[in-house]
Scaffold this motif. Structure first.
Motif, PDB file in Angstrom:
ATOM      1  N   LEU C  19      21.523  45.766  42.138  1.00  0.00           N
ATOM      2  CA  LEU C  19      23.086  45.604  42.203  1.00  0.00           C
ATOM      3  C   LEU C  19      23.685  46.771  41.374  1.00  0.00           C
ATOM      4  N   LEU C  22      23.529  49.415  43.888  1.00  0.00           N
ATOM      5  CA  LEU C  22      24.958  49.134  44.625  1.00  0.00           C
ATOM      6  C   LEU C  22      26.179  49.593  44.085  1.00  0.00           C
ATOM      7  N   ILE C 294      41.279  34.473  55.556  1.00  0.00           N
ATOM      8  CA  ILE C 294      40.248  34.872  54.748  1.00  0.00           C
ATOM      9  C   ILE C 294      40.549  35.995  53.888  1.00  0.00           C
ATOM     10  N   PHE C 297      42.182  34.621  50.907  1.00  0.00           N
ATOM     11  CA  PHE C 297      41.289  34.034  49.965  1.00  0.00           C
ATOM     12  C   PHE C 297      40.547  35.147  49.238  1.00  0.00           C
ATOM     13  N   VAL C 301      40.492  35.682  44.967  1.00  0.00           N
ATOM     14  CA  VAL C 301      39.221  36.129  44.059  1.00  0.00           C
ATOM     15  C   VAL C 301      39.281  37.273  43.565  1.00  0.00           C
ATOM     16  N   ARG C 342      39.066  48.738  59.299  1.00  0.00           N
ATOM     17  CA  ARG C 342      39.971  48.186  58.425  1.00  0.00           C
ATOM     18  C   ARG C 342      39.420  46.774  57.783  1.00  0.00           C
ATOM     19  N   ASP C 343      39.096  45.920  58.637  1.00  0.00           N
ATOM     20  CA  ASP C 343      38.664  44.457  58.161  1.00  0.00           C
ATOM     21  C   ASP C 343      37.491  44.751  57.327  1.00  0.00           C
ATOM     22  N   ALA C 344      36.513  45.707  57.800  1.00  0.00           N
ATOM     23  CA  ALA C 344      35.478  45.967  56.913  1.00  0.00           C
ATOM     24  C   ALA C 344      35.662  46.441  55.714  1.00  0.00           C
ATOM     25  N   PHE C 347      36.886  43.443  53.362  1.00  0.00           N
ATOM     26  CA  PHE C 347      35.788  42.611  53.219  1.00  0.00           C
ATOM     27  C   PHE C 347      35.073  43.551  51.880  1.00  0.00           C
ATOM     28  N   ALA C 348      34.809  44.672  51.927  1.00  0.00           N
ATOM     29  CA  ALA C 348      34.284  45.835  51.137  1.00  0.00           C
ATOM     30  C   ALA C 348      35.006  45.692  49.798  1.00  0.00           C
ATOM     31  N   LEU C 350      36.505  43.095  48.425  1.00  0.00           N
ATOM     32  CA  LEU C 350      35.980  41.758  47.832  1.00  0.00           C
ATOM     33  C   LEU C 350      34.735  41.888  47.495  1.00  0.00           C
ATOM     34  N   ILE C 351      33.844  42.304  48.167  1.00  0.00           N
ATOM     35  CA  ILE C 351      32.387  42.378  47.690  1.00  0.00           C
ATOM     36  C   ILE C 351      32.364  43.393  46.318  1.00  0.00           C
ATOM     37  N   LEU C 354      33.814  41.681  43.318  1.00  0.00           N
ATOM     38  CA  LEU C 354      32.819  40.661  42.782  1.00  0.00           C
ATOM     39  C   LEU C 354      31.567  41.202  42.136  1.00  0.00           C
ATOM     40  N   LEU C 355      31.109  42.398  42.651  1.00  0.00           N
ATOM     41  CA  LEU C 355      30.021  43.154  42.045  1.00  0.00           C
ATOM     42  C   LEU C 355      30.523  43.572  40.733  1.00  0.00           C
TER      43      LEU C 355
END
Lengths: 614, 461, 372
Positions: C19, C22, C294, C297, C301, C342-344, C347-348, C350-351, C354-355
């Motif tokens: 992690l 990452l 999504i 959401f 978060v 774009r969508d990627a 989501f990136a 978000l990830i 959270l990381l």
């Protein structure tokens, strides 16, 4: 259902029965509510175009089409449900009587009224602008090609009739109940399985039989429908519930006896699955192969969701990675690297790569809270699809043009399995399913499996018990990924091409529905779930036996998911342990109530007799 | 793998071990369970070079009934008296591509009705099958078709992706597949005599090859408009990507510069980022051969992006329809596509004109066709029926159809007058009219028909 | 949970190292991309920019501003939807996956109402009046949808294992989406044309009127909501239930009613966002709610779930990131066709958040049982 609950293990543990309720004393609000909800549902179904589309599929020729069947079910169900009495501990359950029939009649009348009203509205107002199915075609269907008033009258009558029939079903004793249900199921089953039955019968040389059973352009011919109903009814009378008894006996078996019974069942199933495709045509084999692919996927997801309790909404990512890796490794036309490996060799690489991807995706998400994890995995699934689709990596994976001309799966040079021969695909899928089932089954009973279940039930406690939750969950991810990649690799060889459009989020959701519908955490349940959902309704891109449903199958999947969670969260074939977890609270309550009852009893209060003899 | 080793060390040895054992078991199972198939190797796909020598053009009036075509090498379909000749329709009829595939599907039914009987035998199209515009959907549906050995030919697919998976199955079964909607060069040839990657013998199409349309647009932009810079956007669909790429290649071949080539996703609504990406190259023209609704957003938002204010917008047949043309933001846009001035064309076999067709369509389905490819679908269906007619004969009341004869007829087709114009089949199954036109949108609700006929450039190699 | 687990166990496992790797990798990519972008902006012949992407062109100021404004407008809508997620999560502790579909229902309702108004000629003659009317209708319909959803699908499941309502909400989402397909048809549906002052660019920074409207209305809705939650009695009840439902009930608060109110409010915000979407893009389709849902959401978060201001801030960050990110970070790195990703990027983000910060930018406010 509640075989684990002590009170229902006896043969007739019914609560004491009181005299039937008077025919006209009703909970009117309940009837009105139930009727109007059903009427609303009925109108929704009518406006969804389902009856019109499904009218082409005949169930019993020429009297009943699937389109009308979906309209008949709701008033019947409402009428039946209306007579349902909530069983309260120690409260006597009234014996069913005319009350149920009258209630069902009224309930059905209200339900039918919905369609009558719709017929009037469709005639007089034009709402076609937002509602695309608000059309003369619908009116034509509702009125049986007659005037509007005919539709009004006929649907009130049909609704009332079906509702009353639902009520009558309540009146029947368990024996006649069983006979009626068996008859209905036999006819419906014969109609749904038509193409399958015809296909297999052809292989077995039994065409004369199916020619008699089915009408030339589909549907069960009505004389044979009657015959079929009679035969199945007779069988049900003769059988006297032996099947159920056998099941109960099987459930009660212990130890070696049970193992022996299971072994017998497994051998029988295996024999059918190995022999049947030899006689079946392409249609059946293709269907079985598709079901098998989803069994593989669902087994993989079952490890992740069902055993370890990790809600992975991006499971399609592993399917995609498996497919693409196999495609790149085996296809001569792969854009960047084309080692043209034999399929089996490629499979080993596929397993390694998907395992690594599983680790890569799993590691960042594994510590997240359950619901965050769901969304993040969904995001990963989407990212992976977008990467395969992107122009950026199209030099590697073909981008939107996908990878085509993927050779079939060569098995040691003995045969080559490709989409042109679905029978071989099915045998290949079957082999992998056996492997996957074996892996799942062994894992479930292993130390690791118990650790997963512990994590599922309570992560904090599991950690306190010395389980390394992170590693355990990661392993679940990896095992799930590898099982999913099998399916992906076979898929690539079967279809002969991979395009990113095959790996939408939708696929993840459908697999989830399959797992949940079948019964989370239960291998048999998962297989049954795929067979019923994928086989009958169809997968995301695969037609099922009721191909007419294809426009509505996603809607039905959604509704099914809600209904399943509300009514039967443990699934079609529940896993015993999972049921216990889900019903924990209820069971605690039951136990508490029982304790209460015992206390009362001991106190010699003049309350009603206890329902349960301890 | 290092990580795996680490996990095993921490007490999960058994789990990993059973995995390993299972893998071994799997391999051994594979060895045993799949060997029992007695069918032998799959029948070899016919070599892609097997295009037969061109037979002389069947003169429109000459009737080959006395001398049916074919040598029987692919088998004979026998239709007994009272039975119908079986053909099938396989199109994308549901979902968001339904608007594209549905008219093609319906055209087949109308064509079969118009054509009438063949040598006294009815033709049965069965229920339409859905290719779901995807390879797996196409394959599943094709599997249903080939399970019925009486089927002579299939009309479809709508989407090239579906044909990639469906064509091998259908043509291997000896049937022919005639598409009114596929345009991908991979399915036929690169127009220079090289077979495409996914070409199958027995596959034909009446739709044009993408390469024609890309070249037409490029020549129009470079030659007619006099622009030297252009950009292209696709939406990740194989069709739009192929066409955008064909345009870009042709434009560079003409001597122009492609300043940007990018993609959106079909669900995108906010196009400012992609338009900004394109704007960095300040192209004079922007080609987006995509579909609705994304096409609405691009046309709407492009003028608002700095650097694209004066860029000329170009689209293709995916947006050339009665829903898109009336949008205010699309006035003045150029569209490439097949020549849609069908008005006076007559199909030589059925004698119907395009007007007859649209009248019949409206009567049956209560709307106008939602895409231009209905005419291609109609011609495809009639071609199949003609081919069956040419390759069949009646023997003792039974109709015999020579599968190879059906193919011979189609490969030999020259100078056929169809609704879309003159059809000639080449050795790779491209039968469509290669004529591409560019029209300019006049704008407004009432000018759709006028816009479709407002041809500013036409291209025919 | 996670931090607690790590702080108790001192030895870092392989997962932790991974992690960390990452995190470093993600930050490096972002940093290099940004540096390359800056280098590119300074001069396109800059060797660093050339090394990263030989075809680098750079953005003009107007283009950059256009990107940011479109990102903010998009983000404002995400933020409005995110409020619904955040409030429900704060009270019930589960993701109402179907909330995005409520937003779609709002946009659809707006489409139907506005087209009916346009047919009657009222849309052209009194645009503002019609706008208010469609907002009212859409807010009511969406609140009702959300409340019915709660009553039918979620209330019976209260107290069950937490994955159960989440799975149910996926079913609800699927059902609503496909109900829209079968009832209204699969094609995209258009809003009637809006007046010119919404479409043309305004002198104020050269922003389109519609985007200004979106940003203003979103801000106004946000303020109303904040007032409702922080200053009124029912707002206090909501906060009390979010804090601890059991204690709140003991204090005489009707928990069921409060939860219904929370759903209704969330639905209203989604309905509002739906109308703004319709006005801005003038087109709606059954999938309109899914990805924005999504992403919203994710926004909740990112901002820290249960935190109203956080939801709005999260929405803006996701909106701006997905608008600017591809061109600012990926393109300078030489990735081609960046807009497709774009969508990627969303989501990136978000990830990544959270990381780096598992509890979001502003910290979470969780229901009592999650706080343990």
């Amino acid at each position: 259902m509640n075989t684990t609950l002590p009170p229902t293990t006896g043969p007739q543990p019914e609560a004491p029965r009181a005299a039937p309720r008077p025919a006209f004393t009703h909970d009117w609000r309940r009837i009105a509510r139930m009727g109007s909800v059903a009427a609303f549902g009925q109108v929704f179904i009518a406006l969804s175009n389902m009856p019109v589309r499904l009218d082409e599929r005949l169930i019993v020729k020429p009297v009943l089409s699937l389109g009308y069947l979906v309209l008949l079910i709701l008033p019947f169900a409402a009428g039946y449900r209306q007579g349902h009495q909530i069983k309260r501990e120690n409260m006597p359950v009234c014996a069913p009587g005319p009350n149920e029939v009258v209630g069902g009649f009224l309930c059905g009348l209200i339900t039918g009224g919905g369609l009558s009203l719709l017929a009037v509205l469709v005639t007089h107002f034009d709402l076609r602008e937002p509602l695309v199915n608000w059309s003369p075609v619908l009116l034509d269907l509702l009125s049986f090609s007659n005037e509007m008033w005919f539709a009004v009258v006929i649907w009130l009558a049909i609704g009332a009739g079906m509702g009353a029939a639902g009520g009558v079903l309540r009146l029947l004793g368990p024996k006649s109940h069983r006979v009626v249900v068996t008859m209905a199921l036999a006819v419906a089953g014969a109609a749904v399985l038509e193409s399958l039955v015809v296909d297999v019968a052809e292989g077995l040389g039994l065409e004369p039989l199916t020619d008699r059973l089915y009408a030339p352009r589909g549907g069960v011919a009505w004389p044979s429908a009657l015959g079929l109903a009679a035969v199945s009814g007779l069988l049900a009378v003769l059988g006297r519930g032996r099947f159920r008894q056998a099941r109960v006996r099987h459930a009660q078996m212990e130890g070696a006896q049970r193992t022996r019974a299971n072994l017998g069942l497994i051998i029988a199933t295996a024999a059918v699955l190995i022999v049947l495709p030899l006689f079946a045509g392409k249609l059946t084999n293709e269907l079985l192969a598709n079901v098998g692919l989803f069994v593989l996927l669902a087994l993989g997801l079952n490890v992740v969701v069902g055993l370890a309790g990790i809600l992975d909404l991006g499971y399609v990512a592993f399917f995609a990675v498996g497919s693409y890796t196999a495609a790149v490794l085996t296809a001569a036309t792969s854009p960047k690297i084309a080692p043209e490996m034999p399929w089996l060799v490629a499979l080993i690489v596929v397993v390694i790569i998907t395992g690594l991807v599983g680790l890569f995706i799993g590691a960042p998400v594994i510590r997240m809270r359950g619901d965050y994890l769901a969304i993040v995995t969904l995001g990963f699934g989407e990212i992976i699809r977008l990467l395969f689709l992107s122009d950026w990596l199209s030099g590697w994976f073909g981008g939107s043009q996908g990878i085509t001309k993927i050779p079939g799966a060569g098995i040691f040079g003995i045969t080559e399995v490709s989409g042109t021969d679905p029978r071989r695909v099915f045998y290949l899928v079957l082999a992998f399913c056996v492997v996957a089932i074996y892996i799942s089954w062994r894992l479930e009973r292993s130390r690791l499996g118990r650790a997963w279940m512990a994590v599922r039930e309570d992560e904090t406690v599991a950690e306190a018990m010395g389980i390394n939750t992170v590693n355990v969950k990661l392993l679940a991810f990896v095992v799930g990924a590898v099982l999913g990649s099998f399916s992906g690799a076979i898929f690539a060889a079967k279809v002969g091409s991979v395009f990113p459009a095959s790996f939408l989020i939708l696929v993840s959701i459908v697999i989830l529905v399959v797992v949940i519908f079948g019964g989370m955490g239960n291998i048999i349940g998962v297989i049954a779930g795929s067979a019923v959902l994928i086989g009958v309704l169809g997968g995301p891109k695969q037609p099922g036996l009721l191909a007419e449903f294809s426009e509505f199958k996603l809607l039905i999947y959604g509704a099914l998911l809600i209904w399943m969670m509300l009514a039967r969260p443990e699934g079609l074939i529940p896993s015993v342990r999972r049921t216990r977890e889900l019903r924990q609270q209820e069971m605690a309550q039951d136990a508490w109530l029982r304790g209460q009852v015992d206390d009362d009893d001991a106190g010699g209060a003049d309350g009603p007799r206890p329902a349960v003899q301890p | 793998m290092n990580r795996m080793g680490h996990l095993t060390k921490s007490g999960k040895r058994r789990g990993a071990f059973s995995l390993f054992v299972s893998l071994l078991a799997m391999l051994s199972l594979l060895a045993t369970s799949c060997g029992d198939d007695d069918d032998g190797g799959a029948t070899e796909a016919p070599a892609p070079t097997a295009a037969p020598e061109t037979t002389e053009a069947p003169a429109p009036t000459a009737d080959p009934r006395g001398d049916p075509m074919g040598d029987g090498s692919l088998g004979i379909v026998e239709v007994e008296a009272g039975d119908a000749i079986q053909i099938r329709s396989l199109q994308a009829i549901t979902g968001d591509v339904g608007a594209f595939g549905l008219p093609i599907d319906r055209a087949a039914y109308i064509a079969v009705d118009d054509y009438g009987q063949i040598k006294g035998f009815d033709v049965d199209l069965g229920a339409s099958l859905d290719d779901l515009c995807s390879n797996d959907g196409g394959q599943a549906a094709a599997q249903i078709i080939v399970a019925d050995e009486d089927v002579v030919g299939v009309l479809g697919t709508s989407c090239s992706g579906a044909a990639v998976a469906a064509a091998p199955l259908i043509t291997n079964a000896g049937m022919v597949l005639i598409s009114g909607g596929n345009t991908s060069p991979a399915l036929t040839s690169d127009l220079a005599g090289n077979a495409g990657l996914n070409h199958s013998v027995g596959y034909y199409r009446t739709a044009h090859n993408d390469l024609y349309q890309g070249a037409a647009m490029a020549k129009f932009v470079f030659g007619e408009l006099g622009f030297t810079t252009a950009a292209a956007i696709h939406d990740g669909d194989p069709y739009t990507q192929g066409l955008a790429q064909a345009f870009a290649d042709a434009f560079e071949a003409e001597g122009g510069t492609v300043t940007g080539f990018s993609a959106i996703n079909k669900d995108d609504t906010d196009m400012v980022p992609v338009l900004t990406e394109m704007a960095t190259g300040t192209p004079e023209a922007l080609f987006f051969p995509i579909f609705q609704p994304a096409g609405d957003f691009i046309a709407d938002q492009a003028p608002g992006v700095s650097g694209l204010e004066d860029t000329v917008l170009l689209a293709a047949d995916g947006l050339l329809n009665a829903n898109y043309l009336p949008l205010p933001q699309t006035t003045g846009m150029y569209f490439s596509g097949p020549d849609q001035r069908f008005g006076e064309n007559v199909n030589q076999s059925t004698g119907k004109t395009a007007t007859d067709f649209t009248t019949a369509y409206d009567e049956r389905y209560g709307e106008v066709p939602s895409s231009a490819f209905w005419a291609h679908g109609y011609d495809a269906a009639v071609l199949l029926l003609d081919a069956i007619d040419a390759a069949s004969w009646v023997e003792d009341g039974t109709l015999m159809i020579d599968r190879q004869g059906v193919r011979d007829y189609l490969y030999g087709l020259r100078g056929y007058r169809g609704m879309i114009g003159t059809l000639n089949c080449d050795d790779f199954g491209d039968c469509g009219s290669s004529k591409i036109t560019v029209v300019q949108n006049i704008g407004g609700e009432d000018n759709v028909e006028a816009s479709l006929n407002n041809v500013v450039y036409s291209y025919e190699p | 949970m996670s931090r607690r687990a790590r702080s108790r166990k001192a030895p870092r496992t392989g997962v932790d190292w991974f992690l960390t790797f990452l995190r470093v990798a993600a930050l490096t990519v972002v940093a290099v991309g940004l540096l390359a972008f800056i280098a590119q902006e300074i001069s396109t012949d800059n060797p660093f920019a050339r090394w990263a992407n030989p075809d680098a062109t750079g953005l003009t100021g107007a283009q950059f501003r256009g990107l940011i404004v479109s990102g903010i407008a998009q983000g404002a809508m995400y933020g409005l939807i995110a409020l619904g997620y955040s409030m429900v999560y704060g009270v019930l502790g589960f993701i109402n996956f179907a909330h995005g579909e409520v937003f779609m229902v709002g946009a659809m309702t707006g489409m139907i109402t506005s087209n009916k108004l346009a047919d009657a000629g009222y849309w052209e003659s009194n645009f503002i009046g019609s706008l208010v009317l469609i907002v009212v209708v859409s807010v009511i319909v969406c609140s009702l949808t959300a409340v019915i959803m709660e009553r039918v699908a979620y209330r019976p499941l209260r107290g069950s294992p937490r994955l159960i309502p989440l799975i149910t909400s996926i079913g609800v989402s699927f059902f609503l989406q496909n109900a829209s397909v079968v009832l209204l048809g699969p094609a995209a549906k258009a809003y009637p044309d809006v007046p010119d002052w919404l479409k043309s660019k305004h002198t104020f920074l050269g922003i389109e009127g519609a985007r200004i409207l979106v940003i203003l209305v979103a801000a106004a809705s946000m303020i109303c909501l904040w007032y409702l939650v922080e200053r009124t009695k029912s707002g206090r009840a909501m906060r009390a239930v979010a804090e601890d439902a059991e204690i709140a009930e003991l204090m005489g608060i009707d928990v069921n009613r409060t939860i219904v109110k929370v759903f209704a409010l969330g639905g209203a915000m989604a309905g509002m966002a739906g109308i703004l979407w319709g006005i801005l893009f003038r087109s709606v389709i059954h999938t309109t709610g899914f990805l924005p849902g999504i992403k919203a959401f994710s926004a909740a978060v990112v901002g820290g779930i249960g935190h109203l201001g956080g939801a709005m801030a999260g929405g803006l960050s996701i909106g701006v990131a997905e608008s600017v990110g591809p061109l600012l970070i990926l393109e300078p790195l030489g990735v081609s066709g960046v807009s497709q990703l774009r969508d990627a990027v969303a989501f990136a983000v978000l990830i990544g958040v959270l990381l780096l910060r598992p509890s979001g930018l502003f910290g979470e406010r969780l229901p009592s049982e999650d706080r343990t």
